[in-house]
Structure formats: structure tokens, C-alpha cells
Design an enzyme around this catalytic site. Structure first.
Site, PDB file in Angstrom:
ATOM      1  N   GLU A 100      35.804  38.930  45.348  1.00  0.00           N
ATOM      2  CA  GLU A 100      35.907  37.584  44.769  1.00  0.00           C
ATOM      3  C   GLU A 100      36.401  36.635  45.850  1.00  0.00           C
ATOM      4  OE1 GLU A 100      38.226  37.310  41.165  1.00  0.00           O
ATOM      5  OE2 GLU A 100      37.897  35.142  41.022  1.00  0.00           O
ATOM      6  N   ASN A 135      37.189  34.907  38.007  1.00  0.00           N
ATOM      7  CA  ASN A 135      37.449  33.545  37.525  1.00  0.00           C
ATOM      8  C   ASN A 135      36.854  32.506  38.463  1.00  0.00           C
ATOM      9  OD1 ASN A 135      38.880  34.829  35.524  1.00  0.00           O
ATOM     10  ND2 ASN A 135      40.893  34.400  36.389  1.00  0.00           N
ATOM     11  N   ASN A 156      31.722  35.237  33.572  1.00  0.00           N
ATOM     12  CA  ASN A 156      32.891  36.112  33.729  1.00  0.00           C
ATOM     13  C   ASN A 156      33.938  35.784  32.668  1.00  0.00           C
ATOM     14  OD1 ASN A 156      34.785  37.900  35.378  1.00  0.00           O
ATOM     15  ND2 ASN A 156      35.955  35.991  35.320  1.00  0.00           N
ATOM     16  N   GLU A 157      34.410  36.804  31.980  1.00  0.00           N
ATOM     17  CA  GLU A 157      35.542  36.674  31.030  1.00  0.00           C
ATOM     18  C   GLU A 157      35.462  35.378  30.225  1.00  0.00           C
ATOM     19  OE1 GLU A 157      39.285  37.450  33.070  1.00  0.00           O
ATOM     20  OE2 GLU A 157      38.782  39.573  33.248  1.00  0.00           O
ATOM     21  N   TYR A 184      43.247  46.299  33.321  1.00  0.00           N
ATOM     22  CA  TYR A 184      44.246  46.470  34.372  1.00  0.00           C
ATOM     23  C   TYR A 184      45.482  47.094  33.737  1.00  0.00           C
ATOM     24  CZ  TYR A 184      41.404  43.198  37.107  1.00  0.00           C
ATOM     25  OH  TYR A 184      40.389  42.588  37.797  1.00  0.00           O
ATOM     26  N   GLU A 204      35.628  45.367  36.048  1.00  0.00           N
ATOM     27  CA  GLU A 204      36.945  45.134  36.655  1.00  0.00           C
ATOM     28  C   GLU A 204      37.877  46.199  36.112  1.00  0.00           C
ATOM     29  OE1 GLU A 204      38.695  41.194  36.775  1.00  0.00           O
ATOM     30  OE2 GLU A 204      36.706  40.278  36.869  1.00  0.00           O
ATOM     31  N   GLN A 244      40.177  44.711  43.412  1.00  0.00           N
ATOM     32  CA  GLN A 244      39.073  44.217  44.209  1.00  0.00           C
ATOM     33  C   GLN A 244      38.997  45.091  45.450  1.00  0.00           C
ATOM     34  OE1 GLN A 244      39.364  39.907  44.623  1.00  0.00           O
ATOM     35  NE2 GLN A 244      39.582  39.634  42.425  1.00  0.00           N
TER      36      GLN A 244
HETATM   37  O1  AHR Z   1      40.493  40.419  39.628  1.00  0.00           O
HETATM   38  C1  AHR Z   1      41.321  39.309  39.408  1.00  0.00           C
HETATM   39  C2  AHR Z   1      40.922  38.488  38.189  1.00  0.00           C
HETATM   40  O2  AHR Z   1      41.128  39.233  37.030  1.00  0.00           O
HETATM   41  C3  AHR Z   1      39.469  38.071  38.094  1.00  0.00           C
HETATM   42  O3  AHR Z   1      39.185  36.901  38.776  1.00  0.00           O
HETATM   43  C4  AHR Z   1      39.290  37.846  36.618  1.00  0.00           C
HETATM   44  O4  AHR Z   1      37.975  38.058  36.207  1.00  0.00           O
HETATM   45  C5  AHR Z   1      40.282  38.790  35.986  1.00  0.00           C
HETATM   46  O5  AHR Z   1      41.035  38.175  35.007  1.00  0.00           O
END
Ligand code: AHR
Length: 508
Positions: A27, A72, A172-173, A244, A292, A353
Site C-alpha cells: 500500500e 484505505n 477497499n473496506e 488483524y 488482509e 503488508q
Molecule cells: O493494512 C493497513 C490498513 O488496514 C489498510 O489500509 C486497510 O484496508 C485496513 O484497515
């Protein structure tokens, strides 16, 4: 000593190991691109400004696909800012991460970088501040063979051949209120369907990913997937998942159980997608793109942002450069097991990432590059997992966790490649204090010999690698692995991840 058992039998195959499971994510955020993969002034930089020291580590990591350019970031991105002569590219305010985007790296640079590393690109389009037309323009620039304004512009910019990007993420999201241009499920589902139809008209063979929820804890999780897929089921191939995990308040037990939560998350999305399919009487199955996933100390980042909101607009600032411990690596190993276990439906995944930003690879601007602890389970799994994923059905003691309920103490996954005769076992001991003896029945595989047995564990579970001590947490040979007839026995230290590779003794 805890005891556990499992069986490897090629008759119980889940699905092929899809190479796209070992994807990553780049990103335009923090130092992932700038001073991460791209740093023209770095002593190791090639003619394109790409860091060759970082490229060598990426090769070793075994990354197969890379999602780009966000995250994002993509929801406010104008892709055309990043193509053409560098001196003419605009510098922009970047709202997702409150920074400055110089646009010195863009689509064509990304494609040169990806092709050089034999990485399949996974391109995200901006469905936050933009829409169908801009997605079509980006596709025309990237994939149209030639003879049109944008494809000729690509050729003039030095890429006469189409980039041939096959996999595209539709935003994305889009469920997240933090996302620029975030939408309701109905609004997004309609836009995803229309964008998908338009892109497919341009190129029927594209593989398209609709945004699922940005996390299982989102209040709209489940309903979002159902409504979005209700709008675009026939137009897309994948729905995305993001997760996450972090250790909260020293609760290591729960943290080590995070992959069990990932299992549930995957199974819930499968059930939701199949429910939509059933309502439509469709024989089509939607696949999952876990695009992700990682350990991320997100609550620390959120606290810091709340206490000290950003006021300036730095270029390539240090953002979420989490330093990973041995325990974090064990959880990452477990998350890889979860992806493998669900290989029948999860056919693409991207660890978030790749460099510097919650990443397996760290760099110093102008200086060194090194492997974080989480590098190791990823690299070994990507290298060893081949052929078919096997259903292993371990029998192991269980314990209770505050966050994720009762979980088995052993987390296991296995693969077998009938062509080469090789098999691999990926084992996590989730106990925080007790070793585990695992007994594996291999009789179904015929004669096997152990090729290697590597374990990641550390007396200090919070030990981490640094530029000065880059191998503090690494894989070590596990000497407590024995093969006797058709039975393998391995002793796993507490809080550990192990990969055992086996080869057939008879020619395959
Ligand atoms: O990976 C960091 C961020 O986490 C990304 O930009 C977003 O898609 C997610 O919330």
C-alpha cells in the site's frame, strides 16, 4: 508433557494448495513503497530505483501475488497521477494516512517491480471517491492491447505490452466509516455489480473481488456480506476478508488462539456466501480472498492517533512499523494453517503488508534490510506447502481462552504432493508453559523419511529481531523429531511453530 495425535492420509485431501495463498500487500502507506521497495538513492537501488536488497528478501519470502495500491489509500487515489514522466507528476495530500503522496512510484513502476519478482499483481480500484468510469480508464490503461487513448499512453510511457492484470479488487473496506466514500451495503453492492459488469464487458476473463466486511467485529458483519453478494453474486468471483490480531493485556493464551477465530470467520463467510447462492438457486460458489491478514497492534495505533492526532503531512512517515516477537510469529504460523485448512474456499490471500508497515521485512532508509520474526513461518510455509492440503483431524488436549473460548492446544495443517512424493506438516503448540509430543500416523503415505524439522520458539516469547540483531528469532533445527516405521514423533516447545518436511523413500 501434553500428548496429541494426528494422521496424514492422501485419501483425505481438502483442495490443492493454491499458490495465491502466499500473497502479500503493498500500500502507499508509511514506508512500504518509499524507502521500502523503492528508494532510488539507496546503494542497492537498480536503474528503476528499486531496492535489490529488499527484492532478494521478497524472493526468499516466496510471495506469489501482491495487492496494490491500497488499502484505505486506494479510496482517494487518482491512478493517473502516478504514470508518465516523473517530473510532471503531481504531489497530493493523502487523506487516509494524513501524509503527502509524491507519486514518484505508480502503476508502471509497480508492474515492472512485480514482473521482475515473478509476482502476480492484484489491482484495487478506487470505489470511494471514484466510480465505474475511472475503473474502466485504469483498466484501459493497464490491460487494453493498444490503439486507444489510454493504452497508447501506456505504450508512450514505456510499457508497449499490456500489463495483463487478471485479478481486480472492487474498492477497499467500503463498510468502514473511516473509508473515504464509505457506503451502505446496498449502495456498495450495486456499485460493485455495475463496475464488475463494465470491467467484464471490457475483458470477460477478469477475476473480481467484492469487499466483504473490514473485520468480523464490525456491527454489520454477516448482513454486509449477504446484502453485497445479493447485489453482485453473479458478477464477482471472490468476497474479501480482513483480520488483524494482537495480544491484549498480556493475555497470551487468547492471542495464540487467534487462528481459531480466523477459522470461524472463514466458515461464517462461506456460510453467508452459500446462503446467498442457495437463495438464488445458483450452482456457482464464491471464493474467499483473505486479502488482509496479520498480527497488528491496532489498538496501540488507535490510542496514539486519539491522543495525538496528526496535524502535519509528511511524505513516507514511519506508520505502524510494528516490531514482531516470537509469539507474533507463532500466531502468524497458525493463521497460515487456517488459510491452508480452508483451501477449498480460500483461494487467494495477502498478508498485510510487505515492507515496513506491519511487515515481515524491515528497512532503514539508505541502510540495512532485515527479516522480522514473522518472515520465517511465511517463507517456510510458502516453500514447503505443495500439492494437496490434507485433512488431519488432530486429537489434542484443549484449554479455555478468555477471548475465543475453548480451543485445541495443537494447531496443525499438512500438505502432500503426490507428484514429488513430498509432504509437509505445520504444527503450533499453543500451550504457554508445557511442551507437547505429537505422534503422527504416516502409514497412508507409504515409506517416508524426514527431510527437515525446523522450529521457531524462544525462551523469551517477546524477543524480536532488529537491524543489529537480525537473527535473534529464527528457525532452528528441531532435534526431537523421530521417524519410526510409519510413525513420526515430534516434541514441540511451548509457544512454538514447527515445519516438518518429509520425502517418500520410494520413487514418486
Ligand atoms: O493494512 C493497513 C490498513 O488496514 C489498510 O489500509 C486497510 O484496508 C485496513 O484497515
Amino acid at each position: 508433557m501434553h500428548k496429541a495425535e494426528l494422521t496424514l492420509d492422501p485419501a483425505f485431501a481438502v483442495a490443492p494448495v493454491h499458490r495465491r495463498l502466499f500473497g502479500s500487500f503493498v500500500e502507499h502507506m508509511g514506508r512500504c513503497v518509499y524507502t521500502g521497495i523503492y528508494e532510488p538513492d539507496h546503494p542497492s537501488a537498480d536503474a528503476d530505483g528499486l531496492r535489490t536488497d529488499v527484492a532478494a528478501l521478497i524472493r526468499e519470502l516466496g510471495v506469489t501475488t501482491v495487492r496494490y495500491p491500497g488499502g484505505n489509500f486506494v479510496s482517494g487515489y487518482r491512478w493517473e497521477d502516478g504514470v508518465g514522466p516523473k517530473q510532471d507528476r503531481p504531489v497530493r495530500r493523502e487523506l487516509a494516512w494524513h501524509s503527502t503522496e509524491t507519486n514518484q512510484f505508480g502503476l508502471d513502476e509497480f508492474m515492472r517491480w512485480a514482473r521482475g519478482l515473478d509476482i502476480e499483481p492484484m489491482m484495487a480500484v478506487n470505489l470511494g471517491t471514484r466510480g465505474i468510469q475511472e475503473a474502466l480508464d485504469l483498466h484501459e490503461y493497464a490491460n487494453h492491447p493498444g490503439g486507444t487513448a489510454l493504452s497508447d499512453m501506456r505504450a508512450a510511457n514505456g510499457s508497449p505490452d499490456p500489463h495483463a492484470i487478471r485479478m481486480w479488487c472492487l474498492g477497499n473496506e467500503m463498510d468502514g466509516p473511516w473509508q473515504l466514500g464509505h457506503k451502505t451495503a446496498r449502495e456498495y453492492g450495486r456499485l460493485a455489480a455495475e463496475t464488475a459488469r463494465a470491467l467484464r464487458t471490457a475483458e470477460p476473463g477478469l477475476e473480481l473481488v467484492a469487499c466483504g466486511s473490514s473485520g468480523r467485529s464490525m456491527p454489520t458483519f454477516g448482513a454486509w456480506e449477504a446484502e453485497v453478494l445479493g447485489e453482485c453474486y453473479d458478477e464477482v468471483d471472490f468476497v474479501s476478508l480482513h483480520a488483524y490480531y494482537e495480544e491484549y493485556d498480556g493475555d497470551l493464551r487468547s492471542f495464540l488462539a487467534a487462528p481459531a477465530d480466523m477459522d470461524r470467520f472463514i466458515e461464517e463467510v462461506v456460510a453467508t456466501a452459500d446462503h446467498v447462492g442457495a437463495r438464488r438457486k445458483s450452482s456457482k460458489k464464491i471464493m474467499l480472498s483473505f486479502d488482509e491478514w496479520n498480527v497488528w497492534y491496532l489498538s496501540r495505533f488507535q490510542r496514539e492517533q486519539a491522543e495525538d492526532p496528526p496535524t502535519d503531512w509528511p511524505a513516507a512517515p514511519r506508520v505502524i512499523e510494528d516490531r514482531y516477537s516470537a509469539a507474533d510469529a507463532v500466531v502468524v504460523g497458525g493463521m497460515l494453517n487456517s488459510l491452508l485448512r480452508h483451501a477449498d474456499r480460500v483461494t487467494a490471500a495477502s498478508q498485510a503488508q510487505l515492507v515496513n508497515v506491519i511487515a515481515p521485512i524491515m528497512t532503514e532508509p539508505g541502510g540495512r534490510a532485515w527479516r522480522q520474526s514473522i518472515f520465517h513461518p511465511f517463507a517456510r510455509t510458502a516453500a514447503a506447502a505443495r500439492g494437496q492440503v490434507l485433512r488431519v483431524e488432530p486429537s489434542a488436549p484443549r484449554h479455555d481462552t478468555a477471548l475465543y473460548g475453548e480451543v485445541p492446544l495443537l494447531d496443525a495443517a499438512a500438505t502432500h504432493d503426490s507428484a514429488s512424493g513430498r509432504a509437509a506438516l505445520f504444527l503450533v503448540n499453543r500451550s504457554t508453559d508445557t511442551p507437547m509430543e505429537v505422534s503422527v500416523d504416516l502409514r497412508g503415505l507409504g515409506g517416508m523419511e524426514a527431510v527437515s524439522a525446523l522450529t521457531l520458539s524462544d525462551d523469551d516469547v517477546y524477543a524480536a529481531n532488529t537491524a543489529d540483531d537480525p537473527d535473534r528469532v529464527a528457525l532452528k533445527e528441531n532435534k526431537d523429531v523421530r521417524l519410526d516405521g510409519g510413525r513420526l514423533t515430534a516434541v514441540l516447545p511451548p509457544v512454538s511453530w514447527t515445519c516438518v518436511e518429509l520425502a517418500g523413500t520410494a520413487p514418486a
